[in-house]
Motif scaffolding. Structure first.
Motif, short mmCIF file in Angstrom:
data_model
loop_
_atom_site.label_atom_id
_atom_site.label_comp_id
_atom_site.label_asym_id
_atom_site.label_seq_id
_atom_site.Cartn_x
_atom_site.Cartn_y
_atom_site.Cartn_z
N HIS A 273 0.81 -1.12 -0.16
CA HIS A 273 0.01 0.02 -0.09
C HIS A 273 0.91 1.25 -0.15
O HIS A 273 0.53 1.95 -0.79
N GLU A 274 1.94 1.16 0.77
CA GLU A 274 2.88 2.39 0.83
C GLU A 274 3.58 2.83 -0.38
O GLU A 274 3.46 3.83 -0.71
N GLU A 275 3.77 1.64 -1.11
CA GLU A 275 4.27 1.87 -2.42
C GLU A 275 3.42 2.77 -3.53
O GLU A 275 3.81 3.50 -4.24
N ILE A 276 2.30 2.06 -3.41
CA ILE A 276 1.39 2.66 -4.28
C ILE A 276 1.11 4.01 -3.91
O ILE A 276 0.82 4.98 -4.74
N ALA A 277 0.71 4.32 -2.74
CA ALA A 277 0.46 5.61 -2.09
C ALA A 277 1.59 6.68 -2.49
O ALA A 277 1.11 7.92 -2.82
N GLU A 278 2.77 6.29 -2.37
CA GLU A 278 3.82 7.04 -2.71
C GLU A 278 3.94 7.39 -4.32
O GLU A 278 4.25 8.63 -4.54
N ALA A 279 3.57 6.60 -5.04
CA ALA A 279 3.37 6.88 -6.45
C ALA A 279 2.44 7.61 -6.78
O ALA A 279 2.35 8.60 -7.53
N ARG A 280 1.17 7.53 -6.05
CA ARG A 280 0.20 8.36 -6.45
C ARG A 280 0.56 9.89 -6.24
O ARG A 280 0.16 10.70 -6.57
N GLN A 281 0.78 9.93 -4.80
CA GLN A 281 1.42 11.05 -4.36
C GLN A 281 2.18 11.96 -5.27
O GLN A 281 2.31 13.24 -5.59
N ALA A 282 3.44 11.12 -5.76
CA ALA A 282 4.42 11.66 -6.79
C ALA A 282 3.71 12.07 -8.06
O ALA A 282 4.08 13.46 -8.38
N TRP A 283 2.64 11.46 -8.65
CA TRP A 283 2.15 11.99 -9.65
C TRP A 283 1.21 13.27 -9.53
O TRP A 283 1.05 14.05 -10.23
N ALA A 284 0.40 13.12 -8.12
CA ALA A 284 -0.27 14.30 -7.88
C ALA A 284 0.44 15.91 -7.77
O ALA A 284 0.18 16.93 -7.99
#
Length: 317
Positions: A273-284
């Protein structure tokens, strides 16, 4: 195309639990997905499926068309996967954040390796007949942090006989090897058959396989198949006999069962989950994924993460 659903659902995939160790025949119904926009395209998504999440490293299959449509997919991000674009009709322009700009036409392969991070857009030059399939391949841990890359292969190896043409898109089949880069043992091939044609394809017993009819009707391993569902064949097979009930084209995918558990959410493949959340935040935030130049429009915003933690739970059957 890519996953444009605004209510993106988690898919927990991978691991060896419940991989069929023998030949099976499971007909997996796809679900209709509308890809958003005022003239939205409709696709049939057969992977991930409620019963089978992956076939080897193949983790996503969308079949679209044939229909007259305009494709316009804004810049969006990917991590941890390869995108495989294959057309039967029409043409699509690909642009990405490593500077690629490439038109793909029927019989040609566009292969994008996301690795650590990439973004891209896809659009058809004008409203025209479109028919094709978009697939994703999950990258193993040894390759998923690699630098992003793009490949275009206008010529691919073919096996021909009377009434039969087999194009090896990815991996190896019957001694023919695609030039496309792979990171796990797998195969992807298009088989075109004239009405009444029969072929027996050699398979690897250690691979699991599936067949998707793209047009026409075929009898695959004793099961009648028309466009729509995905036929999961399990593993343990040394050959697959295909008999065309009418002129048809179909997609064969397969590979060694993917040993790692993955989390697939929106356009990301990760392990937590943490890896996905980090990628999403970077895109945002506009970091990590670079920029796509030349697309006339805004980039695609990421949907909200689900309220519960994403977990890699392995295959669900």
């Amino acid at each position: 195309m890519s996953n444009l659903e605004t209510d993106s659902r988690e898919s927990a995939c991978g691991g060896l639990a419940d991989v069929a160790a023998e030949p099976v025949t499971e007909v997996l119904a796809g679900r209709d997905v509308v890809l958003g926009g005022p003239r939205a395209m409709r696709v049939t998504r057969t992977l991930p499926n409620r019963n089978i999440r992956m076939v080897g490293a193949w983790c996503f299959v969308d079949h679209y068309g044939p229909e007259k449509a305009t494709m316009s997919v804004p810049p969006h991000p990917h991590t941890g996967l390869q995108t495989v674009s294959w057309l039967l009709e029409g043409e699509i322009l690909h642009r990405d954040s490593v500077g690629s700009e490439q038109l793909v036409r029927p019989g040609q392969l566009n292969l994008m390796t996301a690795g650590h991070a990439i973004s891209h857009s896809e659009e058809s030059p004008a409203e025209a007949a479109l028919h094709g399939v978009q697939l994703w391949v999950a990258l193993p841990s040894a390759a998923r942090e690699t630098a992003p890359a793009f490949e275009h292969h206008p010529v691919l190896p073919e096996l021909t006989s009377p009434g039969v043409r087999v194009t090896v898109i990815m991996g190896e089949l019957d001694g023919l090897t695609s030039p496309a880069t792979t990171h796990t043992p797998l195969v992807g091939a298009e088989v075109a058959l004239e009405a009444g044609a029969v072929i027996s394809l050699p398979l690897r017993p250690g691979f699991e396989y599936a067949v998707l009819a793209l047009s026409g009707a075929v009898r695959a391993g004793g099961t009648d198949l028309a466009p729509g569902p995905l036929l999961y064949l399990g593993s343990g097979r040394s050959e697959l006999t295909l008999r065309a009930e009418e002129a048809c084209r179909l997609l064969l995918i397969g590979g060694e069962p993917f040993e790692e558990r993955i989390v697939m959410w929106w356009n990301f493949v990760g392990r937590s989950h943490e890896e996905i959340a980090e990628a999403r935040q970077a895109w945002a935030e506009g970091s990590r994924f670079g920029e796509v130049h030349g697309y006339d429009g805004d980039r695609l915003p990421a949907p909200a993460l689900p309220s519960v933690a994403l977990k890699p739970r392995g295959r669900v059957r």
